[in-house]
Design a protein around this motif. Structure first.
Motif: not given
Length: 282
Positions: A48-68
């Motif tokens: 439950l998020v309080i509209p206007i008062i709360d700002y939700p940010i989703r964070v993915d916990l899965r392992e990720r791979v990226f190429e350098i």
């Protein structure tokens, strides 16, 4: 008036429903309430998020791979090489990953690039080419030391390709060709040696078998000769002395009829003749 109440109730219902978030197992929601992050991330499940008062940010916990992408590095012995690698990471603290760094993956990529150049700069080219696993471990350890402050765990670093200078590649190609030729010559020499050993071993076994066969043949001949002598001896014991004397004279007769010009008479001849004359007189 009724319509106004209905419209207000609808707006209130929409307002309340807009505060419901369904968070999957692999995600968490970091809530900034009036700009301040809550201590713990929310989820999974219904949040439950309080509209206007709360700002939700989703964070993915899965392992990720990226190429350098391919990076140019200079080794300790001043050889210019190109290296590209992969980084595996996952978020272990969603709140820190949101409030500690603006762009997590861009920051990690920049950190990995500078760390790679620092590590390669302390290693000579031969070790860079032969100690890839050691370089992977050093990269992972150094990157992870920094990313832990961001709530991120680097699980693995894998160098995918190391491209040495062109002249080094040509020298390596020549070295590999020479090594293959050397191994081929060693293999051929080893084959010839084994062949000669087997040939000599076969010849030795053949000689042993021939000698063994000759020995057995000699033994059999000797046994046959001994058996013949024993048979002759058994028969001779039962022969009358007169018969032996007559056979002896017959043998002398045959010798005298031969083409030999010299005849040697044995010493026992006189004794034999005397015995024969004595027998005749009787």
């Amino acid at each position: 008036m009724l319509w106004v109440i209905i419209i207000l109730l609808l707006f209130l219902l929409i307002f309340l429903l807009s505060g419901i978030r369904i968070v999957p197992e692999y995600e968490r929601i970091v809530i900034l309430r009036l700009g301040k992050a809550l201590k713990e991330a929310k989820g999974p499940g219904i949040v439950l998020v309080i509209p206007i008062i709360d700002y939700p940010i989703r964070v993915d916990l899965r392992e990720r791979v990226f190429e350098i992408a391919e990076q140019s590095c200079i080794t300790k012995d001043n050889a210019l090489i190109k290296v590209d690698f992969l980084i595996y990471l996952r978020v272990i603290d969603p709140v820190l990953s949101v409030i500690s760094v603006e762009n997590l993956y861009l920051a990690t990529q920049g950190l990995a690039t500078t760390t790679l150049r620092a590590i390669i700069g302390d290693i000579i080219l031969d070790d860079v080419l032969s100690k890839r696993e050691e370089i992977n471990q050093k990269l992972q350890m150094r990157i992870d030391e920094v990313t832990q402050r961001w709530g991120v765990k680097v699980t693995a670093v894998e160098i995918r390709e190391i491209i040495p200078p062109k002249e080094i590649q040509e020298a390596m190609t020549k070295q590999m060709a020479a090594e293959r030729n050397r191994r081929a010559m060693i293999t051929e020499a080893e084959g010839i040696r084994q062949s000669e050993i087997l040939k000599a071993e076969g010849e030795k076994q053949s000689q042993i078998l021939r000698a063994e066969g000759e020995r057995q043949a000699q033994i059999l001949r000797a046994e046959g000769y001994a058996l013949a002598l024993s048979k002759i001896y058994e028969v001779a014991k039962n022969i009358d002395p007169n018969t032996i004397a007559l056979e002896y004279l017959k043998a002398l007769e045959n010798i005298s009829n031969s083409s030999s010009t010299k005849i040697i008479f044995p010493l026992e001849l006189s004794n034999i003749i005397s015995e024969i004359l004595s027998k005749v007189k009787k």
